[in-house]
Design a protein around this motif. Structure first.
Motif, PDB file in Angstrom:
ATOM      1  N   SER A 141       0.009  -3.911  -7.339  1.00 13.09           N
ATOM      2  CA  SER A 141       0.808  -4.907  -6.218  1.00 13.09           C
ATOM      3  C   SER A 141       0.296  -4.437  -4.878  1.00 13.09           C
ATOM      4  O   SER A 141       0.055  -3.285  -4.284  1.00 13.09           O
ATOM      5  CB  SER A 141       2.229  -4.493  -6.273  1.00 13.09           C
ATOM      6  N   VAL A 142      -0.151  -5.508  -4.082  1.00 15.54           N
ATOM      7  CA  VAL A 142      -0.869  -5.123  -2.829  1.00 15.54           C
ATOM      8  C   VAL A 142       0.283  -4.621  -1.764  1.00 15.54           C
ATOM      9  O   VAL A 142       0.211  -3.665  -0.854  1.00 15.54           O
ATOM     10  CB  VAL A 142      -1.308  -6.601  -2.309  1.00 15.54           C
ATOM     11  N   ARG A 143       1.601  -4.872  -2.054  1.00 15.48           N
ATOM     12  CA  ARG A 143       2.814  -4.387  -1.169  1.00 15.48           C
ATOM     13  C   ARG A 143       2.426  -2.958  -1.557  1.00 15.48           C
ATOM     14  O   ARG A 143       2.925  -1.893  -0.550  1.00 15.48           O
ATOM     15  CB  ARG A 143       3.924  -4.890  -1.556  1.00 15.48           C
ATOM     16  N   LYS A 144       2.568  -2.377  -2.624  1.00 16.85           N
ATOM     17  CA  LYS A 144       2.748  -0.981  -3.047  1.00 16.85           C
ATOM     18  C   LYS A 144       1.517  -0.404  -2.513  1.00 16.85           C
ATOM     19  O   LYS A 144       1.606   0.748  -1.692  1.00 16.85           O
ATOM     20  CB  LYS A 144       2.659  -1.001  -4.498  1.00 16.85           C
ATOM     21  N   LEU A 145       0.356  -0.863  -2.622  1.00 18.80           N
ATOM     22  CA  LEU A 145      -0.863  -0.318  -2.049  1.00 18.80           C
ATOM     23  C   LEU A 145      -1.084  -0.228  -0.386  1.00 18.80           C
ATOM     24  O   LEU A 145      -1.192   0.814  -0.048  1.00 18.80           O
ATOM     25  CB  LEU A 145      -2.074  -1.111  -2.430  1.00 18.80           C
ATOM     26  N   ALA A 146      -0.447  -1.184   0.124  1.00 20.71           N
ATOM     27  CA  ALA A 146      -0.384  -1.542   1.545  1.00 20.71           C
ATOM     28  C   ALA A 146       0.694  -0.368   2.215  1.00 20.71           C
ATOM     29  O   ALA A 146       0.230   0.340   3.362  1.00 20.71           O
ATOM     30  CB  ALA A 146      -0.221  -2.630   2.007  1.00 20.71           C
ATOM     31  N   LEU A 147       1.892  -0.108   1.430  1.00 17.77           N
ATOM     32  CA  LEU A 147       2.623   1.045   1.785  1.00 17.77           C
ATOM     33  C   LEU A 147       2.108   2.147   1.875  1.00 17.77           C
ATOM     34  O   LEU A 147       2.297   3.279   2.744  1.00 17.77           O
ATOM     35  CB  LEU A 147       3.972   0.980   0.968  1.00 17.77           C
ATOM     36  N   GLU A 148       1.470   2.281   0.834  1.00 16.40           N
ATOM     37  CA  GLU A 148       0.929   3.793   0.393  1.00 16.40           C
ATOM     38  C   GLU A 148      -0.128   4.230   1.529  1.00 16.40           C
ATOM     39  O   GLU A 148      -0.296   5.265   2.240  1.00 16.40           O
ATOM     40  CB  GLU A 148      -0.086   3.830  -0.950  1.00 16.40           C
ATOM     41  N   ALA A 149      -1.195   2.857   1.871  1.00 15.66           N
ATOM     42  CA  ALA A 149      -2.193   3.315   2.853  1.00 15.66           C
ATOM     43  C   ALA A 149      -1.633   3.398   4.224  1.00 15.66           C
ATOM     44  O   ALA A 149      -2.087   4.050   5.217  1.00 15.66           O
ATOM     45  CB  ALA A 149      -2.972   1.685   2.755  1.00 15.66           C
ATOM     46  N   SER A 150      -0.525   2.615   4.424  1.00 18.03           N
ATOM     47  CA  SER A 150       0.150   2.913   5.832  1.00 18.03           C
ATOM     48  C   SER A 150       0.370   4.376   6.103  1.00 18.03           C
ATOM     49  O   SER A 150       0.478   4.819   7.127  1.00 18.03           O
ATOM     50  CB  SER A 150       1.306   2.043   5.966  1.00 18.03           C
ATOM     51  N   LYS A 151       0.687   5.172   5.066  1.00 23.82           N
ATOM     52  CA  LYS A 151       1.119   6.481   5.248  1.00 23.82           C
ATOM     53  C   LYS A 151      -0.185   7.327   5.038  1.00 23.82           C
ATOM     54  O   LYS A 151      -0.270   8.460   5.905  1.00 23.82           O
ATOM     55  CB  LYS A 151       1.843   7.035   4.222  1.00 23.82           C
ATOM     56  N   LEU A 152      -1.249   6.891   4.785  1.00 31.12           N
ATOM     57  CA  LEU A 152      -2.393   7.618   4.526  1.00 31.12           C
ATOM     58  C   LEU A 152      -3.569   7.664   5.133  1.00 31.12           C
ATOM     59  O   LEU A 152      -4.306   8.520   5.499  1.00 31.12           O
ATOM     60  CB  LEU A 152      -2.853   7.678   2.976  1.00 31.12           C
ATOM     61  N   ASN A 153      -3.956   6.227   5.567  1.00 33.00           N
ATOM     62  CA  ASN A 153      -5.257   6.063   6.307  1.00 33.00           C
ATOM     63  C   ASN A 153      -5.259   4.791   6.925  1.00 33.00           C
ATOM     64  O   ASN A 153      -5.368   3.742   6.343  1.00 33.00           O
ATOM     65  CB  ASN A 153      -6.343   6.136   5.360  1.00 33.00           C
ATOM     66  N   ALA A 154      -5.530   4.462   8.460  1.00 39.21           N
ATOM     67  CA  ALA A 154      -5.438   3.237   9.088  1.00 39.21           C
ATOM     68  C   ALA A 154      -6.602   2.513   8.756  1.00 39.21           C
ATOM     69  O   ALA A 154      -6.397   1.395   8.869  1.00 39.21           O
ATOM     70  CB  ALA A 154      -5.317   3.660  10.398  1.00 39.21           C
ATOM     71  N   THR A 155      -7.658   3.260   8.354  1.00 41.28           N
ATOM     72  CA  THR A 155      -8.942   2.504   8.158  1.00 41.28           C
ATOM     73  C   THR A 155      -8.943   1.671   6.584  1.00 41.28           C
ATOM     74  O   THR A 155      -9.172   0.483   6.530  1.00 41.28           O
ATOM     75  CB  THR A 155     -10.022   3.357   7.906  1.00 41.28           C
ATOM     76  N   TYR A 156      -8.237   2.563   5.725  1.00 42.89           N
ATOM     77  CA  TYR A 156      -8.180   1.587   4.432  1.00 42.89           C
ATOM     78  C   TYR A 156      -7.278   0.657   4.571  1.00 42.89           C
ATOM     79  O   TYR A 156      -7.338  -0.508   4.069  1.00 42.89           O
ATOM     80  CB  TYR A 156      -7.329   2.764   3.432  1.00 42.89           C
ATOM     81  N   LEU A 157      -6.133   0.699   5.294  1.00 40.36           N
ATOM     82  CA  LEU A 157      -5.029  -0.215   5.556  1.00 40.36           C
ATOM     83  C   LEU A 157      -6.052  -1.729   6.447  1.00 40.36           C
ATOM     84  O   LEU A 157      -5.726  -2.728   5.819  1.00 40.36           O
ATOM     85  CB  LEU A 157      -4.044  -0.109   6.321  1.00 40.36           C
TER      86      LEU A 157
END
Ligand SMILES: Cc1cc2nc3c(=O)[nH]c(=O)nc-3n(C[C@H](O)[C@H](O)[C@H](O)COP(=O)(O)OP(=O)(O)OC[C@H]3O[C@@H](n4cnc5c(N)ncnc54)[C@H](O)[C@@H]3O)c2cc1C
Length: 438
Positions: free
Chosen positions: A244-260
């Protein structure tokens, strides 16, 4: 005479959302209907065009459908899998079932949009509703527009608005509550084999479905070096919705701005394609359609085979041919080389990538190619031509990536450069300049 009673069902049509978890359209069907029959169509409109009958993406989808079938068995249900053209499949299903509503997740590509319209029109003739939902993106269509209500043509302002909206939104993941099971109850329904559809299993390895938090955390520092595992390789999972892109984006927002930010690029290109379907075969900036490409078939073949004599280009093409993957930095280098050094039409390279990439996505592929050719949104200016040697110096200094894929590099077996860099660069700049000034 015995009259057959048709089963009353509502259909959930899986397409590029092959998961039960946080699947928006499925969740709506499950919570609103009583007898949800999951459906997947191996679409002949798509499959018939695939030249490689061992296409790894077809094998991957087939495996994922089997997994879904097992997961649905836990709900006492199964998945109906058809091989055919969607309209014909629906005609058949409408004869067999008493269909109440059809649920699905929205598509933004020209083919998906016209397919869905045809199906919707057919369902309309029997008063069956076609209900589609946003699932494969965080924001769609007109959700990110400028002050005058127009779509953004440039990434940076788009991403700013996207991020602002994302930070203000409350994004919650949804799941299916097993105690309110509304799936259509049935024994396992048999799935056509790959062979039934004229395909065979591929031996290409699919990157695992895992969110590697440690990697994402340092993504901005490692993502540009093709010799290391510095990117997540989740492309194919985003493509077919096994994540799920939502799941990935929520993780990314906590971990790394470049990835998001990379996930924002994905949506930016999806919406560029949605608002500008002409980019499928035309330059985003129309003036660039005047470029007189050289289009040498012989040169193109050397590029495809990874025999250009430019080791970073050859390494990339060989990685792609062997694995269905190529590192983003190298995608940019080989695309620049094809369009600028060889003056070959970006559409040729785009089509080759489309055949080979596991993570092939029309919008990002088109966007990436048009960027490299200088014809697209936010394009690399035409007078900037990647120098393969300086790219190697910066991103594969120890030649680890090159040596992995081009073992004969440095020996007499390795071809001489097929073109002189300085000459090719000047030729590209003057060809572009002339075309744009004409
Ligand atoms: C010429 C060219 C062609 C490309 N073709 C495709 C394609 O067909 N499909 C595709 O998904 N990406 C494409 N890209 C973008 C990018 O190269 C890939 O998304 C990335 O390399 C996939 O590897 P990954 O999953 O390890 O990505 P990561 O670096 O781990 O990024 C995570 C995800 O973010 C998204 N993403 C990352 N970079 C980009 C980008 N530049 N544009 C859009 N989305 C991005 C992808 O969904 C990716 O899976 C292309 C880039 C170029 C230059």
């Amino acid at each position: 005479m015995k009259i057959a009673i048709m089963e009353k069902v509502s259909i959930f049509w899986f397409r590029r959302d092959l998961r039960l978890e946080d699947n928006r359209g499925l969740y709506h069907a499950y919570t609103q209907e009583k007898n949800v029959l999951p459906l997947f169509i191996f679409d002949r409109e798509i499959l018939d065009d695939l030249e490689d009958k061992t296409d790894a993406r077809v094998t991957f989808i087939h495996q994922q459908i089997q997994r879904l079938s097992q997961e649905l068995a836990a709900f006492g249900s199964s998945i109906l899998v058809k091989y055919g053209k969607p309209l014909e499949v629906y005609q058949e299903l409408m004869e067999k079932y008493d269909i109440l509503n059809v649920y699905t997740n929205r598509d933004y590509e020209p083919y998906g949009i016209s397919r869905d319209l045809e199906v919707k029109n057919l369902l309309d003739t029997k008063g069956i509703q076609f209900l589609d939902f946003k699932d494969q993106v965080i924001f769609e269509k007109e959700e990110i527009v400028n002050g005058s209500g127009d779509f953004y043509k440039v990434f940076t302002p788009y991403s700013r608005v996207w991020l602002d909206k994302f930070q203000k939104a409350t994004i919650q993941l949804v799941s299916l509550n097993p105690s309110n099971n509304t799936f259509f109850q049935t024994d396992a329904i048999s799935i056509p084999s790959l062979e039934d559809m004229g395909f065979q299993a591929s031996s290409i390895q699919i990157p695992p479905l895992e969110i590697n938090q440690a990697l994402i955390q340092k993504y901005d520092q490692v993502r540009n070096f093709p010799a290391i595992n510095g990117t997540t390789r989740l492309g194919i999972h985003l493509r077919f919705g096994t994540i799920s892109v939502r799941k990935l984006a929520l993780e990314a927002s906590k971990l790394n701005a470049t990835y998001l930010n990379e996930l924002i690029w994905r949506e930016f290109y999806m919406m560029i394609l949605y608002h500008n379907p002409q980019v499928v075969d035309k330059a985003f900036k129309p003036a660039y359609d005047e470029i007189p490409w050289r289009n040498s078939e012989e040169d193109f073949q050397k590029w495809c085979d990874g025999k250009t004599g430019f080791p970073i280009v050859d390494a990339g093409m060989r990685e792609l041919n062997a694995t269905g993957y190529m590192h983003n930095r190298v995608r940019m280098i080989v695309a620049s080389f094809l369009t600028k050094h060889l003056l070959i039409d970006w559409r040729w390279g785009e089509a080759y990538f489309a055949k080979k990439l596991l993570d092939f996505e029309l919008s990002s592929n088109n966007g990436g190619w048009q960027w490299a050719a200088g014809t697209g949104t936010d394009a690399q200016p035409y007078f900037r031509v990647f120098n393969p040697d300086s790219q190697t110096e910066k991103f594969d200094k120890e030649l680890k990536y090159i040596k992995k894929w081009v073992p004969e590099y440095g020996t007499s077996a390795y071809p001489k450069p097929m073109v002189d860099h300085k000459f090719a660069r000047e030729r590209a700049i003057s060809t572009y300049k002339e075309a744009l000034n004409s």
